[in-house]
Scaffold this active site. Structure first.
Site, PDB file in Angstrom:
ATOM      1  N   GLU A 296       1.624  -4.200  11.570  1.00  0.00           N
ATOM      2  CA  GLU A 296       1.076  -2.856  11.416  1.00  0.00           C
ATOM      3  C   GLU A 296       1.791  -1.898  12.371  1.00  0.00           C
ATOM      4  O   GLU A 296       2.143  -2.268  13.489  1.00  0.00           O
ATOM      5  CB  GLU A 296      -0.425  -2.847  11.738  1.00  0.00           C
ATOM      6  CG  GLU A 296      -1.283  -3.707  10.834  1.00  0.00           C
ATOM      7  CD  GLU A 296      -1.751  -2.957   9.593  1.00  0.00           C
ATOM      8  OE1 GLU A 296      -1.358  -1.799   9.414  1.00  0.00           O
ATOM      9  OE2 GLU A 296      -2.511  -3.563   8.809  1.00  0.00           O
TER      10      GLU A 296
ATOM     11  N   HIS B 292       2.897  -2.975   7.153  1.00  0.00           N
ATOM     12  CA  HIS B 292       1.893  -1.980   6.786  1.00  0.00           C
ATOM     13  C   HIS B 292       1.891  -0.843   7.805  1.00  0.00           C
ATOM     14  O   HIS B 292       2.545  -0.914   8.843  1.00  0.00           O
ATOM     15  CB  HIS B 292       0.497  -2.619   6.764  1.00  0.00           C
ATOM     16  CG  HIS B 292       0.247  -3.536   5.619  1.00  0.00           C
ATOM     17  ND1 HIS B 292      -0.573  -3.221   4.561  1.00  0.00           N
ATOM     18  CD2 HIS B 292       0.732  -4.783   5.362  1.00  0.00           C
ATOM     19  CE1 HIS B 292      -0.599  -4.227   3.702  1.00  0.00           C
ATOM     20  NE2 HIS B 292       0.189  -5.191   4.163  1.00  0.00           N
TER      21      HIS B 292
ATOM     22  N   HIS C 143       0.867  -1.187   0.000  1.00  0.00           N
ATOM     23  CA  HIS C 143       0.000   0.000   0.000  1.00  0.00           C
ATOM     24  C   HIS C 143       0.901   1.233   0.000  1.00  0.00           C
ATOM     25  O   HIS C 143       1.582   1.523   0.980  1.00  0.00           O
ATOM     26  CB  HIS C 143      -0.924  -0.009   1.216  1.00  0.00           C
ATOM     27  CG  HIS C 143      -1.964  -1.089   1.154  1.00  0.00           C
ATOM     28  ND1 HIS C 143      -2.480  -1.690   2.284  1.00  0.00           N
ATOM     29  CD2 HIS C 143      -2.583  -1.674   0.091  1.00  0.00           C
ATOM     30  CE1 HIS C 143      -3.375  -2.602   1.901  1.00  0.00           C
ATOM     31  NE2 HIS C 143      -3.450  -2.610   0.589  1.00  0.00           N
TER      32      HIS C 143
ATOM     33  N   GLU D 123       1.421   4.055   2.764  1.00  0.00           N
ATOM     34  CA  GLU D 123       1.791   3.644   4.120  1.00  0.00           C
ATOM     35  C   GLU D 123       3.309   3.756   4.304  1.00  0.00           C
ATOM     36  O   GLU D 123       4.026   2.779   4.526  1.00  0.00           O
ATOM     37  CB  GLU D 123       1.266   2.233   4.382  1.00  0.00           C
ATOM     38  CG  GLU D 123      -0.256   2.190   4.331  1.00  0.00           C
ATOM     39  CD  GLU D 123      -0.840   0.795   4.486  1.00  0.00           C
ATOM     40  OE1 GLU D 123      -0.072  -0.171   4.700  1.00  0.00           O
ATOM     41  OE2 GLU D 123      -2.081   0.660   4.400  1.00  0.00           O
TER      42      GLU D 123
END
Length: 493
Positions: free
Chosen positions: A405, A332, A234, A237
């Site tokens: 994350e 992420h 992504h 990010e």
């Protein structure tokens, strides 16, 4: 600021919204001068010039509201109007002491860390280090002037007329920055580091693969234990790239823990899975508008070439009887939660489920910003096409697949009253702690029995001491040393 603010009474929606005429924006503003309506005279100081026509830039439109207020529209991801989160633009031709309010008016998400104190980052020509704006100058609210969409407004005072100011959603980490970093690693001619081009993106950008291990591991007949890590599927990010660089920096260092890991484990790292999206300033998608992290099951070699190449490599290694693919970790950044945390898979086998929880528990011991309580294990249907879910089903029960994350904003510490904002350095420190944790794991599993001392200061000048009851018996503790405070002159706000 005359904007009306309304209480949020509606349910937060995570999915992108396709409503609104401004979603038709397809390009970035290019040296756009914004003067008062009807003004035809010469350009004056204070008639702001906006630009986002640069790498990872994003700003699609600027509306003049008054001399002191401007509505700014995020350009949607290329070929996909649903995602409007990342922004990155410059402002010049300012007047000294000029005060402005910028309203980001077309976010596609309603839930946001702006509610919790997050703020945009800023730098300028004479102050090139990114700084977060003071949270007291940032407002996040539902605005009736924009169909009750959520708006993030921030106040700012320009203080140097000759400076070009740059504002972004979070610290940018561009494709070019990665290329320079990887080139600098190559120039060091490290015998345990190999860089290769795994493939090319649709726009012919490099898909880089790093292999970090001592050469004997590749050539020996013993089983090859392999850790595979990917990042930036992504593109918006950007904190994921700082974490990934922290992992790489540690693994190629002379730290005793890194030396032991290189003796026993092969690390394969793809630092940027979506180079086109990063270059274009997208938040979620590739050039062609695909969320690549939903296409692991059947990636196309022409529409998703980078994902196709990585999947092919992993499948090939998984079929090699001499390779044990122990870990897959996809890095992420999270736009609504604090701290670092992990997502894992759900297994019927309770013993396997317990083993899967070991690595996050160990990481929690080493990283003050990692939260095991935020870590969760799920089989959400909408995540079926992600790397974690697909590879969790493909690999055998000795492999562990996680999404790592890290918050766009900050982290809570034990007993802390307010979040500690992340900096580029703290993101990289999390990466170093992730790398250290592999030694904890392998010693706990009796796969590494190296007794060299490891509880010493790291070579990057940071100390680490254990905190709490250790999950393992080895002396790899928490990385707590902080760099000296930046002496860079701050902005007037």
């Amino acid at each position: 600021m005359e904007r009306k603010m309304e209480e949020n009474t509606d349910r937060d929606v995570e999915a992108g919204s396709e409503t609104g005429g401004e979603d038709a924006l397809v390009g970035n503003v290019n040296k756009l001068t914004v003067s008062p309506p009807g003004y035809t005279g010469a350009l004056r100081k204070g008639h702001l010039i906006f630009d986002a026509c640069f790498e990872s830039g994003n700003l699609g439109r600027v509306d003049y509201i008054s001399d002191f207020e401007f509505d700014l529209f995020i350009r949607p991801d290329t070929c996909n109007p649903r995602f409007r989160v990342w922004f990155n633009f410059t402002v010049e031709n300012v007047r000294e002491t000029q005060r402005v309010i910028f309203n980001m008016v077309n976010f596609s998400k309603t839930k946001s860390l702006y509610r919790d104190g997050m703020s945009p980052v800023v730098k300028s020509t004479s102050r090139p280090k990114w700084q977060r704006l003071p949270p007291k100058n940032v407002y996040y609210y539902r605005c009736p002037d924009h169909r009750r969409n959520y708006v993030m407004s921030f106040a700012f005072c320009f203080d140097r007329e000759d400076d070009v100011y740059q504002f972004a959603y979070c610290y940018p980490y561009t494709y070019t920055r990665l290329q320079h970093y990887l080139a600098s690693l190559e120039r060091r001619n490290l015998p345990y580091l190999q860089r290769e081009q795994l493939g090319l993106s649709v726009q012919q950008r490099r898909l880089d693969l790093l292999t970090i291990t001592n050469s004997e591991n590749v050539s020996s007949d013993r089983e090859k234990k392999l850790v595979f890590l990917t990042s930036r599927v992504h593109p918006g990010e950007s904190p994921a790239s700082f974490v990934c660089q922290g992992v790489i920096d540690f693994l190629v260092s002379q730290h005793p823990v890194a030396q032991i890991l290189r003796d026993h484990v092969i690390f394969k790292i793809v630092p940027m899975l979506n180079p086109d999206g990063v270059y274009l300033g997208n938040y979620r998608c590739s050039l062609m508008g695909f969320d690549l992290n939903r296409h692991w099951q059947d990636p196309s070699p022409w529409a998703h070439p980078t994902l196709h190449a990585v999947k092919q490599l992993i499948v090939q290694m998984n079929q090699d009887p001499s390779v044990s693919l122990e870990f897959y970790i996809d890095v992420h950044s999270h736009s609504t939660m604090l701290n670092g945390f992990m997502y894992g898979n759900v297994f019927e086998d309770e013993e396997r489920a317990q083993r899967q929880a070991v690595f996050p528990r160990l990481l929690c011991q080493n990283a003050p910003d990692f939260s095991f309580s935020n870590t969760s294990f799920n089989r959400d249907k909408v995540k079926a096409g992600t790397g974690r879910r697909f590879l969790g089903g493909l690999l055998d029960d000795t492999s562990y697949c996680y999404t790592l994350e890290v918050s766009f904003y900050g982290y809570m510490t034990a007993g802390g009253a307010a979040p500690v904002p992340y900096s580029e350095e703290i993101y990289m420190k999390l990466g170093r702690n992730v790398a250290r944790t592999f030694l904890d794991y392998y010693k706990l599993s009796n796969l590494i029995k190296d007794n060299r001392p490891t509880n010493i200061h790291s070579t990057d000048g940071m100390s680490h001491t254990g905190k709490g009851k250790s999950v393992s018996s080895i002396g790899v503790g928490r990385d707590t040393g902080d760099k000296k405070k930046d002496k860079n002159q701050s902005f007037g706000h």
